[in-house]
Design a protein around this motif. Structure first.
Motif, PDB file in Angstrom:
ATOM      1  N   PHE A 121      -4.191  88.973  -6.638  1.00  0.00           N
ATOM      2  CA  PHE A 121      -3.248  88.153  -7.386  1.00  0.00           C
ATOM      3  C   PHE A 121      -3.202  86.740  -6.837  1.00  0.00           C
ATOM      4  O   PHE A 121      -3.492  86.504  -5.652  1.00  0.00           O
ATOM      5  CB  PHE A 121      -1.830  88.755  -7.305  1.00  0.00           C
ATOM      6  CG  PHE A 121      -1.717  90.120  -7.929  1.00  0.00           C
ATOM      7  CD1 PHE A 121      -1.724  90.266  -9.305  1.00  0.00           C
ATOM      8  CD2 PHE A 121      -1.590  91.253  -7.142  1.00  0.00           C
ATOM      9  CE1 PHE A 121      -1.610  91.520  -9.889  1.00  0.00           C
ATOM     10  CE2 PHE A 121      -1.485  92.508  -7.713  1.00  0.00           C
ATOM     11  CZ  PHE A 121      -1.497  92.642  -9.092  1.00  0.00           C
ATOM     12  N   GLU A 159       1.998  85.377  -8.606  1.00  0.00           N
ATOM     13  CA  GLU A 159       2.081  86.799  -8.962  1.00  0.00           C
ATOM     14  C   GLU A 159       2.411  87.643  -7.740  1.00  0.00           C
ATOM     15  O   GLU A 159       3.221  88.581  -7.806  1.00  0.00           O
ATOM     16  CB  GLU A 159       0.765  87.262  -9.588  1.00  0.00           C
ATOM     17  CG  GLU A 159       0.489  86.639 -10.940  1.00  0.00           C
ATOM     18  CD  GLU A 159      -0.927  86.934 -11.432  1.00  0.00           C
ATOM     19  OE1 GLU A 159      -1.831  87.145 -10.599  1.00  0.00           O
ATOM     20  OE2 GLU A 159      -1.108  86.964 -12.658  1.00  0.00           O
ATOM     21  N   TYR A 160       1.793  87.291  -6.619  1.00  0.00           N
ATOM     22  CA  TYR A 160       2.056  88.019  -5.378  1.00  0.00           C
ATOM     23  C   TYR A 160       3.516  87.830  -4.956  1.00  0.00           C
ATOM     24  O   TYR A 160       4.189  88.791  -4.558  1.00  0.00           O
ATOM     25  CB  TYR A 160       1.101  87.562  -4.274  1.00  0.00           C
ATOM     26  CG  TYR A 160       1.331  88.261  -2.962  1.00  0.00           C
ATOM     27  CD1 TYR A 160       0.918  89.579  -2.786  1.00  0.00           C
ATOM     28  CD2 TYR A 160       1.974  87.626  -1.900  1.00  0.00           C
ATOM     29  CE1 TYR A 160       1.136  90.241  -1.592  1.00  0.00           C
ATOM     30  CE2 TYR A 160       2.197  88.281  -0.704  1.00  0.00           C
ATOM     31  CZ  TYR A 160       1.777  89.575  -0.554  1.00  0.00           C
ATOM     32  OH  TYR A 160       1.990  90.238   0.627  1.00  0.00           O
TER      33      TYR A 160
END
Length: 148
Positions: free
Chosen positions: A76, A80-81
């Motif tokens: 990611f 997103e992470y």
């Protein structure tokens, strides 16, 4: 604490104490050998076991999810992470709040039942005291010295 203050006030500031009949009780022995207390402990252990099993499962799921997130870091982008980490943190905080609620529930339940047991014992001891014309009844750890 109030009981100790009342006791010392009673002992040191009373002008005329003529206690003829004094008895002692082993309150810890009475409580530990009480059928009601033993039944309460058995029920409490069952409740604890149920909650702790549930909490262990949730904790394992959280640990598993944490490892999955850490292992997927390279898959990611940073945003997103970060979202996954924030979701995990929220779930971990909810878990901690749940643990705290369960601890509070169990501790409150213990306190309530202690009061009930002590009140019942107190009523029995009061009746016993009146029946046997005892002036003072002390708990095993409330007196310092006695004669003979």
């Amino acid at each position: 604490m109030k009981l100790i203050i009342y006791f010392f006030t009673f002992v040191f500031f009373s002008l005329n104490i003529n206690a003829q009949n004094i008895a002692t009780i082993r309150l810890s022995y009475i409580i530990n050998n009480s059928n009601e207390f033993q039944t309460f402990l058995i029920k409490l252990d069952k409740i604890k076991s149920k909650y702790f099993d549930e909490l262990k499962n949730e904790e394992k799921q959280l640990e598993k999810r944490k490892i999955e997130i850490e292992n997927s870091k390279i898959l990611f982008n940073e945003d997103e992470y970060s979202k996954l980490v924030n979701i995990f943190d929220d779930n971990a905080n909810k878990y901690l709040i749940k643990v705290e609620k369960i601890e509070n529930y169990l501790n409150n339940n213990i306190k309530i039942n202690e009061k009930i047991i002590l009140k019942t014992i107190s009523l029995i001891i009061e009746e016993y005291s009146q029946k046997n014309k005892l002036d003072v009844i002390l708990n095993e750890d409330q007196y310092f010295i006695s004669s003979g």
